[in-house]
Design a protein around this motif. Sequence first.
Motif, PDB file in Angstrom:
ATOM      1  N   TYR A  93      27.096  14.790  21.045  1.00  0.00           N
ATOM      2  CA  TYR A  93      28.103  14.662  19.996  1.00  0.00           C
ATOM      3  C   TYR A  93      29.503  15.047  20.480  1.00  0.00           C
ATOM      4  N   TYR A  94      29.600  15.570  21.718  1.00  0.00           N
ATOM      5  CA  TYR A  94      30.882  16.052  22.232  1.00  0.00           C
ATOM      6  C   TYR A  94      31.374  15.168  23.370  1.00  0.00           C
ATOM      7  N   GLN A  95      32.687  15.212  23.588  1.00  0.00           N
ATOM      8  CA  GLN A  95      33.284  14.398  24.635  1.00  0.00           C
ATOM      9  C   GLN A  95      33.037  14.953  26.025  1.00  0.00           C
ATOM     10  N   ARG A  96      33.009  16.286  26.157  1.00  0.00           N
ATOM     11  CA  ARG A  96      32.848  16.895  27.483  1.00  0.00           C
ATOM     12  C   ARG A  96      31.862  18.060  27.415  1.00  0.00           C
ATOM     13  N   PRO A  97      30.604  17.775  27.108  1.00  0.00           N
ATOM     14  CA  PRO A  97      29.627  18.854  26.945  1.00  0.00           C
ATOM     15  C   PRO A  97      29.197  19.461  28.274  1.00  0.00           C
ATOM     16  N   TRP A  98      28.585  20.631  28.173  1.00  0.00           N
ATOM     17  CA  TRP A  98      27.920  21.210  29.333  1.00  0.00           C
ATOM     18  C   TRP A  98      26.765  20.291  29.729  1.00  0.00           C
ATOM     19  N   ASP A  99      26.503  20.188  31.005  1.00  0.00           N
ATOM     20  CA  ASP A  99      25.263  19.578  31.455  1.00  0.00           C
ATOM     21  C   ASP A  99      24.111  20.444  30.961  1.00  0.00           C
ATOM     22  N   ALA A 100      23.085  19.816  30.376  1.00  0.00           N
ATOM     23  CA  ALA A 100      22.005  20.574  29.731  1.00  0.00           C
ATOM     24  C   ALA A 100      21.328  21.534  30.699  1.00  0.00           C
ATOM     25  N   ASP A 101      21.076  21.096  31.927  1.00  0.00           N
ATOM     26  CA  ASP A 101      20.398  21.965  32.894  1.00  0.00           C
ATOM     27  C   ASP A 101      21.288  23.140  33.300  1.00  0.00           C
ATOM     28  N   GLU A 102      22.591  22.881  33.473  1.00  0.00           N
ATOM     29  CA  GLU A 102      23.515  23.964  33.814  1.00  0.00           C
ATOM     30  C   GLU A 102      23.599  24.979  32.678  1.00  0.00           C
ATOM     31  N   LEU A 103      23.600  24.467  31.452  1.00  0.00           N
ATOM     32  CA  LEU A 103      23.706  25.356  30.294  1.00  0.00           C
ATOM     33  C   LEU A 103      22.457  26.198  30.141  1.00  0.00           C
ATOM     34  N   VAL A 104      21.295  25.586  30.316  1.00  0.00           N
ATOM     35  CA  VAL A 104      20.034  26.323  30.235  1.00  0.00           C
ATOM     36  C   VAL A 104      20.017  27.453  31.260  1.00  0.00           C
ATOM     37  N   GLU A 105      20.504  27.163  32.472  1.00  0.00           N
ATOM     38  CA  GLU A 105      20.558  28.187  33.513  1.00  0.00           C
ATOM     39  C   GLU A 105      21.567  29.271  33.167  1.00  0.00           C
ATOM     40  N   ALA A 106      22.712  28.861  32.608  1.00  0.00           N
ATOM     41  CA  ALA A 106      23.782  29.811  32.302  1.00  0.00           C
ATOM     42  C   ALA A 106      23.339  30.862  31.282  1.00  0.00           C
ATOM     43  N   VAL A 107      22.480  30.482  30.334  1.00  0.00           N
ATOM     44  CA  VAL A 107      22.028  31.432  29.314  1.00  0.00           C
ATOM     45  C   VAL A 107      20.657  32.025  29.643  1.00  0.00           C
ATOM     46  N   GLY A 108      20.147  31.725  30.845  1.00  0.00           N
ATOM     47  CA  GLY A 108      18.907  32.354  31.292  1.00  0.00           C
ATOM     48  C   GLY A 108      17.646  31.819  30.648  1.00  0.00           C
ATOM     49  N   ARG A 155      21.301  41.215  28.161  1.00  0.00           N
ATOM     50  CA  ARG A 155      22.627  41.599  27.670  1.00  0.00           C
ATOM     51  C   ARG A 155      23.637  41.595  28.812  1.00  0.00           C
ATOM     52  N   HIS A 156      23.232  42.127  29.965  1.00  0.00           N
ATOM     53  CA  HIS A 156      24.122  42.159  31.129  1.00  0.00           C
ATOM     54  C   HIS A 156      24.476  40.738  31.572  1.00  0.00           C
ATOM     55  N   GLU A 157      23.492  39.849  31.597  1.00  0.00           N
ATOM     56  CA  GLU A 157      23.737  38.462  31.998  1.00  0.00           C
ATOM     57  C   GLU A 157      24.650  37.763  30.996  1.00  0.00           C
ATOM     58  N   PHE A 158      24.470  38.085  29.713  1.00  0.00           N
ATOM     59  CA  PHE A 158      25.314  37.468  28.695  1.00  0.00           C
ATOM     60  C   PHE A 158      26.752  37.942  28.835  1.00  0.00           C
ATOM     61  N   HIS A 159      26.956  39.219  29.119  1.00  0.00           N
ATOM     62  CA  HIS A 159      28.305  39.737  29.321  1.00  0.00           C
ATOM     63  C   HIS A 159      28.988  39.009  30.482  1.00  0.00           C
ATOM     64  N   ASP A 160      28.223  38.770  31.552  1.00  0.00           N
ATOM     65  CA  ASP A 160      28.781  38.018  32.682  1.00  0.00           C
ATOM     66  C   ASP A 160      29.187  36.612  32.247  1.00  0.00           C
ATOM     67  N   LEU A 161      28.353  35.997  31.399  1.00  0.00           N
ATOM     68  CA  LEU A 161      28.655  34.648  30.916  1.00  0.00           C
ATOM     69  C   LEU A 161      29.949  34.624  30.106  1.00  0.00           C
ATOM     70  N   VAL A 162      30.126  35.599  29.227  1.00  0.00           N
ATOM     71  CA  VAL A 162      31.348  35.652  28.414  1.00  0.00           C
ATOM     72  C   VAL A 162      32.572  35.816  29.304  1.00  0.00           C
ATOM     73  N   HIS A 163      32.473  36.689  30.303  1.00  0.00           N
ATOM     74  CA  HIS A 163      33.604  36.881  31.219  1.00  0.00           C
ATOM     75  C   HIS A 163      33.917  35.592  31.972  1.00  0.00           C
ATOM     76  N   ARG A 164      32.865  34.849  32.370  1.00  0.00           N
ATOM     77  CA  ARG A 164      33.090  33.590  33.084  1.00  0.00           C
ATOM     78  C   ARG A 164      33.725  32.547  32.174  1.00  0.00           C
ATOM     79  N   LEU A 165      33.301  32.508  30.911  1.00  0.00           N
ATOM     80  CA  LEU A 165      33.884  31.559  29.962  1.00  0.00           C
ATOM     81  C   LEU A 165      35.378  31.809  29.800  1.00  0.00           C
TER      82      LEU A 165
END
Length: 274
Positions: A93-108, A155-165
């Motif tokens: 539904y979006y013009q520039r979405p995350w690649d599904a596999d990359e996103l799955v990896e990003a959120v663990g 939680r630690h991995e999620f914090h890293d994700l927020v900082h990367r975003l």
Amino acid sequence: MRYGANDVLRDVRFQAHHGEVLALLGPNGAGKTTTIEILEGFRMRSAGRVDVLGADPAHGDERWRARIGVVLQSWRDHGNWRVRELLAHLGSYYQRPWDADELVEAVGLTAQAAKKIKTLSGGQRRRLDVAIGIVGRPELLFLDEPTAGFDPRARHEFHDLVHRLARDHATTVLLTTHDLAEAGKLADRIVVLVGGRIIADGTEDELARRVAGEDEVRWTHEGNHHTRTTSDSTGFVRELFAQYGTAIGQLEVRRASLEDTYMALVRREETAAR
């Protein structure tokens, strides 16, 4: 924001800057959820002006909504969808979405990518909530108690994700949480809301100095314990070592924690309101 004769929010003024992680803190009933829902365009305000990504959320169109991401405390999911399948579908539904596999990896959730949502644990579902919120690569992300149900590693991995975003994707993040340690780790700036009004706005250090004013330095010298409060702990410690060198032992510099600062601010406001 007014309900009948009751002002739930009044004179709420703040600004979130591009690529900033901003934490909105406050006790239950302070008006945090109402504030967030107004900014998201889910609730109509009674008065005032709101500007989110250059638009009034009350009149935001689909193009505007595609630029924001929302992670709610909970949502009703479709349990028979598989994790990767759902994210790929929503991304379409979006013009520039995350690649599904990359996103799955990003959120663990790589190990759960092919599993049905109804088989996930509470913490895994929470990671999926986050993935759904960012699938469209939003410019602005609303996070409401994002790590509820996370174990320490998640939680630690999620914090890293927020900082990367924020750092790599210039995503502005507006966070609400009751976990003050989390707010301290994630937020560039903190806004404290009490009784429908903002009572403080600044970095953790700025708020701490506004409340406590001075740091506490403790050390031992020749078997004696010493304590000193100072507004310049770095300079004081430098002078201490210049005078006594390695004879200084058990040096400790204590600054007020975010929890100390937050509780002092809330108590001060509640006392003034009586």
